[in-house]
Scaffold this active site. Sequence first.
Site, PDB file in Angstrom:
ATOM      1  N   ARG A  93      80.537  69.363   6.761  1.00 13.32           N
ATOM      2  CA  ARG A  93      79.221  69.942   7.053  1.00 13.32           C
ATOM      3  C   ARG A  93      78.962  71.132   6.136  1.00 13.32           C
ATOM      4  NH1 ARG A  93      74.628  68.355   9.338  1.00 13.32           N
ATOM      5  NH2 ARG A  93      76.013  67.072  10.636  1.00 13.32           N
ATOM      6  N   GLY A 336      83.660  72.470  15.291  1.00 11.09           N
ATOM      7  CA  GLY A 336      83.409  71.448  16.292  1.00 11.09           C
ATOM      8  C   GLY A 336      82.989  70.147  15.642  1.00 11.09           C
ATOM      9  N   HIS A 338      80.044  68.797  15.064  1.00 17.17           N
ATOM     10  CA  HIS A 338      78.991  68.914  14.056  1.00 17.17           C
ATOM     11  C   HIS A 338      79.548  69.417  12.730  1.00 17.17           C
ATOM     12  CE1 HIS A 338      75.062  70.485  12.392  1.00 17.17           C
ATOM     13  NE2 HIS A 338      74.680  69.324  12.872  1.00 17.17           N
ATOM     14  N   CYS A 339      80.558  70.270  12.801  1.00 15.16           N
ATOM     15  CA  CYS A 339      81.131  70.882  11.603  1.00 15.16           C
ATOM     16  C   CYS A 339      81.890  69.892  10.724  1.00 15.16           C
ATOM     17  CB  CYS A 339      82.087  72.012  11.981  1.00 15.16           C
ATOM     18  SG  CYS A 339      81.380  73.264  13.060  1.00 15.16           S
ATOM     19  N   ILE A 340      82.333  68.760  11.289  1.00 14.61           N
ATOM     20  CA  ILE A 340      83.151  67.825  10.519  1.00 14.61           C
ATOM     21  C   ILE A 340      82.379  66.560  10.145  1.00 14.61           C
ATOM     22  CG2 ILE A 340      85.222  68.732  11.611  1.00 14.61           C
ATOM     23  CD1 ILE A 340      85.431  66.116  13.217  1.00 14.61           C
TER      24      ILE A 340
END
Length: 347
Positions: A93, A336, A338-340
């Site tokens: 992300r 989290g 969304h970050c990956i």
Amino acid sequence: MTNTPAAEGFSMPAEWVEHERTWMAWPTSNATFEGANHDLHHARVAWGKVAETIAHYEPVTMVVNVGEADTIAPYVDTPLTVVERPLDDAWIRDSGPTFLTDGAGNLAAADWIFNGWGAQDWATWERDQHTAEQVIELSGAKRYASRMVNEGGGIHVDGEGTVMITETVQLDKGRNPGWTKDDVEAELRAYLGIEKVIWLPRGLTRDYDVNGTRGHVDIIASFARPGVVLCHTQPDPAHPDHEVGKENLKLLRSATDARGRALEVVEIPAPTVLEDDGHGWVDYSYINHYVANGAVVLCGFDDPRDEENAATFAKLYPGREIELVDAREIFANGGGIHCITQQQPRV
């Protein structure tokens, strides 16, 4: 600035539009996953579960460090597209591109400068600073190189001209020293095609510790649809994020979007757990979810509020399956779901 995405008709679509695929990066040996309280194997279990879940709904392309393609098979049963490129870390992300469309069937991408979340002592980015360009090349998108240090977790758009960001990320001296709010807004207008910037002052408390991002917006607030914002709240006044949530709620409820609409703000309460095995205040957040084709991949924490928030998300995203995936191991490493993940919109 004439040769910019916005000048050529491109903008960042909302996450809930149809995707061509999801991009991820596979955990590799580094300080993030091999510190005293971390474990590469457990990280790969967590990343693998997210990849499998998304792959039931849309194609997933996994970027893997050179020579490590064979390490995926023990963790993922669902077929993925695997490409080998040099990697430092696994937060695509942030190190990856921000995809853009022009409504006429063309795909482009903003390539921000990535410098390890503000040149943090623990981070390495010699390889990851090139990840976005490599993903753009693989996708066939037109590349636009920005002069601003930015990460995908630091922005959230409604697809209709509005973006939310935080002061502690965009004005971070380790990222953009000397930049003003006007400078940041001008760059975001040029590269995201937005018209209105909503500034939030800061992120969650844990996000300023080691392995934190210094305040990414995608853990505190997100759009669910135009005019509707989800806001992380901490009901327990013992947790310092109780005040952070109150501050953000007040600001968002007084804000308008690019269309002039007053925002409808939906409170998303944090899990009941407050501390992480004595390591400090948790930053567990359901805001850090991922919207895939036909599904919402929601962070789970084996907590009573998992099902409560899953029911809320089911109402917010009618017609999509709500997939709760245990995200505690991902959060232990600094982010989290969304970050990956990074969406590539269909054109």
